[in-house]
Design a protein around this motif. Structure first.
Motif, mmCIF file in Angstrom:
data_model
loop_
_atom_site.group_PDB
_atom_site.id
_atom_site.type_symbol
_atom_site.label_atom_id
_atom_site.label_comp_id
_atom_site.label_asym_id
_atom_site.label_seq_id
_atom_site.Cartn_x
_atom_site.Cartn_y
_atom_site.Cartn_z
ATOM 1 N N HIS A 87 -9.494 7.530 11.215
ATOM 2 C CA HIS A 87 -9.013 6.154 11.092
ATOM 3 C C HIS A 87 -10.109 5.157 11.467
ATOM 4 O O HIS A 87 -10.384 4.211 10.728
ATOM 5 N N ALA A 88 -10.745 5.376 12.609
ATOM 6 C CA ALA A 88 -11.801 4.469 13.068
ATOM 7 C C ALA A 88 -12.977 4.440 12.090
ATOM 8 O O ALA A 88 -13.493 3.371 11.758
ATOM 9 N N GLY A 94 -15.363 0.165 5.355
ATOM 10 C CA GLY A 94 -14.771 -0.474 4.190
ATOM 11 C C GLY A 94 -13.326 -0.167 3.905
ATOM 12 O O GLY A 94 -12.762 -0.693 2.943
ATOM 13 N N GLY A 95 -12.693 0.686 4.712
ATOM 14 C CA GLY A 95 -11.279 0.971 4.518
ATOM 15 C C GLY A 95 -10.414 -0.156 5.051
ATOM 16 O O GLY A 95 -10.860 -0.949 5.883
ATOM 17 N N LYS A 96 -9.201 -0.211 4.562
ATOM 18 C CA LYS A 96 -8.250 -1.219 5.026
ATOM 19 C C LYS A 96 -7.043 -0.524 5.645
ATOM 20 O O LYS A 96 -6.597 0.512 5.162
ATOM 21 N N GLU A 97 -6.528 -1.137 6.697
ATOM 22 C CA GLU A 97 -5.393 -0.589 7.439
ATOM 23 C C GLU A 97 -4.146 -0.483 6.565
ATOM 24 O O GLU A 97 -3.782 -1.415 5.875
ATOM 25 N N ARG A 98 -3.499 0.681 6.600
ATOM 26 C CA ARG A 98 -2.142 0.858 6.067
ATOM 27 C C ARG A 98 -1.210 1.138 7.236
ATOM 28 O O ARG A 98 -0.262 0.422 7.453
ATOM 29 N N HIS A 99 -1.513 2.223 7.958
ATOM 30 C CA HIS A 99 -0.736 2.580 9.154
ATOM 31 C C HIS A 99 -1.698 3.177 10.175
ATOM 32 O O HIS A 99 -2.371 4.171 9.878
ATOM 33 N N VAL A 114 -5.035 4.816 5.411
ATOM 34 C CA VAL A 114 -5.935 3.710 5.091
ATOM 35 C C VAL A 114 -6.031 3.579 3.575
ATOM 36 O O VAL A 114 -5.716 4.511 2.834
ATOM 37 N N SER A 115 -6.481 2.415 3.138
ATOM 38 C CA SER A 115 -6.787 2.222 1.719
ATOM 39 C C SER A 115 -8.283 2.369 1.537
ATOM 40 O O SER A 115 -9.073 1.815 2.318
ATOM 41 N N ALA A 124 -5.001 11.011 6.907
ATOM 42 C CA ALA A 124 -5.347 12.188 7.710
ATOM 43 C C ALA A 124 -4.060 12.598 8.407
ATOM 44 O O ALA A 124 -3.358 11.765 8.985
ATOM 45 N N VAL A 125 -3.739 13.891 8.339
ATOM 46 C CA VAL A 125 -2.477 14.382 8.879
ATOM 47 C C VAL A 125 -2.701 15.633 9.726
ATOM 48 O O VAL A 125 -3.410 16.547 9.312
ATOM 49 N N HIS A 126 -2.110 15.603 10.911
ATOM 50 C CA HIS A 126 -2.109 16.779 11.793
ATOM 51 C C HIS A 126 -0.652 17.180 11.984
ATOM 52 O O HIS A 126 0.121 16.474 12.644
ATOM 53 N N LYS A 127 -0.263 18.290 11.375
ATOM 54 C CA LYS A 127 1.112 18.766 11.495
ATOM 55 C C LYS A 127 1.366 19.226 12.920
ATOM 56 O O LYS A 127 0.561 19.958 13.494
#
Length: 132
Positions: A87-88, A94-99, A114-115, A124-127
């Motif tokens: 996320h960071a 250049g990414g934009k915040e989504r959640h 991110v967008s 990015a997902v950690h189950k």
């Protein structure tokens, strides 16, 4: 029956501005253990170190080709720290915040969204499957 082959072999997205998309993906995917291959005029391909399949590629849209838009791609993270680092790095490149990173109980996962520079939804997902 289990197949020895991954469900997906590779995915490619075509971008409007390769010089903006390449550093975004290179930085955002690095905390997830995804490395960049050689960059060439046709694009760049990413994979896990020592494992070339599945792979993810980014290339510049050529005249007559549509830019990839509206796609959602989720990358696996080994832990929450990797999600946070993704996320960071994405926002710094250049990414934009989504959640922002957080636990999503309905997914049983810790995720960040991110967008990319073209507006695609990159996650990015950690189950986190609770113990039985």
């Amino acid at each position: 029956m289990t197949t020895p082959y991954p469900f997906i072999h590779h995915i490619t997205v075509l971008c409007a501005d390769f010089d903006a998309s390449e550093p975004f993906y290179t930085a955002a995917l690095a905390p997830l253990g995804v490395i960049a291959g050689d960059r060439d005029p046709g694009g760049i391909e990413y994979w896990e170190d020592g494992i070339d399949t599945p792979s993810f590629a980014v290339g510049p849209a050529q005249p007559g080709e549509d830019v990839t838009r509206g796609v959602h791609v989720a990358f696996t993270a080994k832990d929450r720290a990797a999600v946070d680092a993704f996320h960071a790095a994405a926002l710094a490149n250049g990414g934009k915040e989504r959640h922002a990173p957080r636990l999503w109980p309905e997914y049983r996962a810790y995720c960040a969204f991110v967008s990319d520079p073209d507006g695609n939804n990159i996650e990015a997902v950690h189950k986190e499957i609770p113990e039985a």
